[in-house]
Design an enzyme around this catalytic site. Structure first.
Site, PDB file in Angstrom:
ATOM      1  CD  GLU A 186      10.100  77.877  47.682  1.00 22.43           C
ATOM      2  OE1 GLU A 186      11.141  77.269  47.366  1.00 22.43           O
ATOM      3  OE2 GLU A 186       8.967  77.420  47.505  1.00 22.43           O
ATOM      4  CG  HIS A 226       2.177  80.869  45.339  1.00 23.84           C
ATOM      5  ND1 HIS A 226       1.889  79.888  46.258  1.00 23.84           N
ATOM      6  CD2 HIS A 226       3.523  80.878  45.235  1.00 23.84           C
ATOM      7  CE1 HIS A 226       3.009  79.328  46.689  1.00 23.84           C
ATOM      8  NE2 HIS A 226       4.020  79.924  46.080  1.00 23.84           N
ATOM      9  CE1 TYR A 253       5.906 100.238  28.381  1.00 26.68           C
ATOM     10  CE2 TYR A 253       3.860  99.613  27.286  1.00 26.68           C
ATOM     11  CZ  TYR A 253       4.824 100.557  27.568  1.00 26.68           C
ATOM     12  OH  TYR A 253       4.722 101.812  27.049  1.00 26.68           O
ATOM     13  CG  HIS A 303       5.486  76.853  42.896  1.00 22.18           C
ATOM     14  ND1 HIS A 303       6.558  76.188  43.460  1.00 22.18           N
ATOM     15  CD2 HIS A 303       5.191  77.850  43.762  1.00 22.18           C
ATOM     16  CE1 HIS A 303       6.878  76.751  44.623  1.00 22.18           C
ATOM     17  NE2 HIS A 303       6.061  77.771  44.816  1.00 22.18           N
TER      18      HIS A 303
END
Length: 214
Positions: A74, A95, A119, A159
């Protein structure tokens, strides 16, 4: 921070994420900018629970792989954040279960997380939901580049989330907030939950100088 300390910190925080179930098996990847403008990157096929500081992939400031194991597939995703966000000192991709589950449902693609707590807004700004890509597809990086540096966090549909922060600790804190907010969204979905209204969101954006309107 010295490179040796950065290597240790990166692996320690990655293990913490793994130990608490925020990513699993050999999923996820993490990188950090070094003082000389290079990068340390988790190797391909490795577990966050067992990263070796000495084997992290090392890139120089020109983007050449100069040491360590082969980096995550990636890399185009990480490079896209570093190239488009001058404030990016680290990038984390997980993931994580609840955020992935939420990405499979009907949500606002331009603002993936509902405004449930302060937050999520303060640490992430608006989170962009990107479409599904095959793992390792360079098109993921191109999609991030298409945002022109205006988002610090994206969600890859089906994903996992990707977050850029000023340093490794900030990026890890922010991606944990993303997962926690996604969990809250799933827990309260269909329950007419009382989130933050537009005025409260704007007050947070103004007070904490949040990237929000882009």
């Amino acid at each position: 921070m010295s490179e040796s300390k950065l290597r240790e910190q990166l692996c320690t925080l990655a293990k913490s994420l793994f130990d608490r179930g925020l990513t699993h098996g050999s999923t996820g990847n993490i990188s950090a900018r070094t003082e000389d403008g290079g990068l340390l990157v988790s190797p391909t096929g490795t577990s966050f629970g067992r990263l070796d500081p000495a084997r992290l992939a090392r890139f120089d400031a020109a983007g050449a792989h100069i040491g360590g194991d082969k980096p995550t597939k990636e890399m185009p995703l990480h490079a896209a954040f570093y190239d488009t966000r001058s404030t990016a000192g680290a990038v984390v991709h997980l993931h994580s279960c609840h955020s992935v589950a939420l990405s499979m449902l009907d949500v606002d693609e331009d603002n993936f997380l509902p405004p449930l707590t302060p937050y999520g807004i303060m640490q992430l700004g608006r989170v962009k939901l990107l479409p599904f890509f095959l793992p390792g597809d360079p098109a993921m990086g191109e999609a991030v580049r298409g945002l022109a540096g205006k988002r610090s966090a994206v969600m890859l549909a089906n994903h996992g989330p990707v977050v850029a922060g000023k340093d490794v600790e900030a990026a890890c804190n922010a991606i944990e907030e993303l997962e926690a907010t996604a969990k809250l969204a799933l827990m309260t979905r269909g329950m007419n939950a009382r989130g933050l209204d537009a005025g409260q969101v704007q007050a947070l954006v103004t007070k904490f100088n949040v990237e929000w309107d882009a």
